[in-house]
Design a protein around this motif. Sequence first.
Motif, PDB file in Angstrom:
ATOM      1  N   SER A 111       0.809  -1.219   0.000  1.00 39.06           N
ATOM      2  CA  SER A 111       0.000   0.000   0.000  1.00 39.06           C
ATOM      3  C   SER A 111       0.841   1.267   0.000  1.00 39.06           C
ATOM      4  O   SER A 111       0.308   2.359  -0.212  1.00 39.06           O
ATOM      5  CB  SER A 111      -0.943   0.021   1.217  1.00 39.06           C
ATOM      6  OG  SER A 111      -0.202  -0.083   2.419  1.00 39.06           O
ATOM      7  N   PHE A 112       2.144   1.153   0.215  1.00 39.71           N
ATOM      8  CA  PHE A 112       2.987   2.351   0.217  1.00 39.71           C
ATOM      9  C   PHE A 112       3.360   2.727  -1.216  1.00 39.71           C
ATOM     10  O   PHE A 112       3.295   1.894  -2.128  1.00 39.71           O
ATOM     11  CB  PHE A 112       4.262   2.119   1.039  1.00 39.71           C
ATOM     12  CG  PHE A 112       5.343   1.369   0.297  1.00 39.71           C
ATOM     13  CD1 PHE A 112       6.392   2.048  -0.309  1.00 39.71           C
ATOM     14  CD2 PHE A 112       5.305  -0.015   0.203  1.00 39.71           C
ATOM     15  CE1 PHE A 112       7.378   1.372  -1.007  1.00 39.71           C
ATOM     16  CE2 PHE A 112       6.293  -0.707  -0.482  1.00 39.71           C
ATOM     17  CZ  PHE A 112       7.330  -0.010  -1.090  1.00 39.71           C
ATOM     18  N   ILE A 113       3.746   3.978  -1.422  1.00 39.20           N
ATOM     19  CA  ILE A 113       4.185   4.408  -2.748  1.00 39.20           C
ATOM     20  C   ILE A 113       5.559   5.050  -2.636  1.00 39.20           C
ATOM     21  O   ILE A 113       5.901   5.669  -1.614  1.00 39.20           O
ATOM     22  CB  ILE A 113       3.178   5.384  -3.404  1.00 39.20           C
ATOM     23  CG1 ILE A 113       3.496   5.578  -4.885  1.00 39.20           C
ATOM     24  CG2 ILE A 113       3.111   6.717  -2.657  1.00 39.20           C
ATOM     25  CD1 ILE A 113       2.350   6.120  -5.711  1.00 39.20           C
ATOM     26  N   ARG A 114       6.338   4.870  -3.666  1.00 34.65           N
ATOM     27  CA  ARG A 114       7.704   5.409  -3.696  1.00 34.65           C
ATOM     28  C   ARG A 114       7.712   6.933  -3.559  1.00 34.65           C
ATOM     29  O   ARG A 114       6.704   7.595  -3.797  1.00 34.65           O
ATOM     30  CB  ARG A 114       8.378   4.998  -5.010  1.00 34.65           C
ATOM     31  CG  ARG A 114       7.777   5.654  -6.229  1.00 34.65           C
ATOM     32  CD  ARG A 114       8.187   4.981  -7.524  1.00 34.65           C
ATOM     33  NE  ARG A 114       7.513   3.697  -7.704  1.00 34.65           N
ATOM     34  CZ  ARG A 114       7.703   2.891  -8.745  1.00 34.65           C
ATOM     35  NH1 ARG A 114       8.568   3.215  -9.686  1.00 34.65           N
ATOM     36  NH2 ARG A 114       7.044   1.752  -8.834  1.00 34.65           N
ATOM     37  N   ARG A 115       8.869   7.458  -3.209  1.00 30.65           N
ATOM     38  CA  ARG A 115       9.024   8.909  -3.122  1.00 30.65           C
ATOM     39  C   ARG A 115       9.198   9.511  -4.517  1.00 30.65           C
ATOM     40  O   ARG A 115       9.491   8.811  -5.496  1.00 30.65           O
ATOM     41  CB  ARG A 115      10.247   9.264  -2.274  1.00 30.65           C
ATOM     42  CG  ARG A 115      10.224   8.731  -0.850  1.00 30.65           C
ATOM     43  CD  ARG A 115      11.340   9.364  -0.035  1.00 30.65           C
ATOM     44  NE  ARG A 115      12.623   9.310  -0.712  1.00 30.65           N
ATOM     45  CZ  ARG A 115      13.532   8.341  -0.529  1.00 30.65           C
ATOM     46  NH1 ARG A 115      13.272   7.338   0.305  1.00 30.65           N
ATOM     47  NH2 ARG A 115      14.691   8.376  -1.171  1.00 30.65           N
ATOM     48  N   ALA A 116       9.044  10.818  -4.593  1.00 33.33           N
ATOM     49  CA  ALA A 116       9.158  11.505  -5.881  1.00 33.33           C
ATOM     50  C   ALA A 116      10.550  11.396  -6.479  1.00 33.33           C
ATOM     51  O   ALA A 116      10.711  11.517  -7.694  1.00 33.33           O
ATOM     52  CB  ALA A 116       8.772  12.979  -5.714  1.00 33.33           C
TER      53      ALA A 116
END
Length: 289
Positions: A111-116
């Motif tokens: 459920s987490f998403i990578r950083r920009a």
Amino acid sequence: MTTDTLPTHPPEGAAADWTVPQNWDRYTPEEHGVWDTLFARQAALLPGRASDAYLRGLDVLKLSKPGIPDFAELSDRLMGLTGWQVVAVPGLVPDDVFFDHMANRRFVAGSFIRRADQLDYLQEPDVFHDVFGHVPMLADPVFADYLEAYGKGGQRAVGLDALKYLARLYWYTVEFGLVAEPEGLRIYGAGIVSSFSESRFALEDASPNRIAFDLERVMRTEYRIDDFQQNYFVIPSFEELLSATTQIDFAPLYRTVRRQSDLAPGEVLPDDVVVTRGTQDYARGKALA
């Protein structure tokens, strides 16, 4: 796939089956913005490169809606199409958990998403890889059946000490598979369709070999997780992939493969049906124009 170095019990906050709440309302505007950036980039790149089945799934599941998808809404759409649902997990899960969910048409997703600043590479699969990469193919009835069968096969492989061989099948189909369509080769593997660079490399670069799919051959072939693939395997259709992997007893196949040597990732055999022979001149860090 999973790893055998994980703890044997669910972490704090996870259910007995290792699922956790997605907590969609906790995503920040910045996190939704990363999804939108990644989505826009891949959506512009994939027409003419991704398989028809993948592009249909992307459309019918309404993944173009801004922001990280809500797993509950996504599961409602999937259930109506193929009986699958998407469940959140805290990260990689043990093999038996992974296979049980898949055998019961539950796709586990981080459920987490990578950083920009991580748009182009992330070691652990995030929600973009898992949902954008994998879930559109779950809307295809034939591929949905294939993944259910894979989960059931995985449950059996645990007892046959054959997970290494089954992991290679997953890698070279579900993650990095190509399919021959009337218009030409197309990508469908999640590791390719979710990657800006590999979406082009897999089809257009002269370096990799593209070899016709053969189940035993795939199970003998090692892979690398830190770079583009040296060999891609091409299925003639999803129907034939399903048939090739469900109309056979895997136990004797495992015994046959175990008696043979493993094959290096870029190796080509004399009896391979080579779709395109690669130059194998790619080196990590090469820029793709």
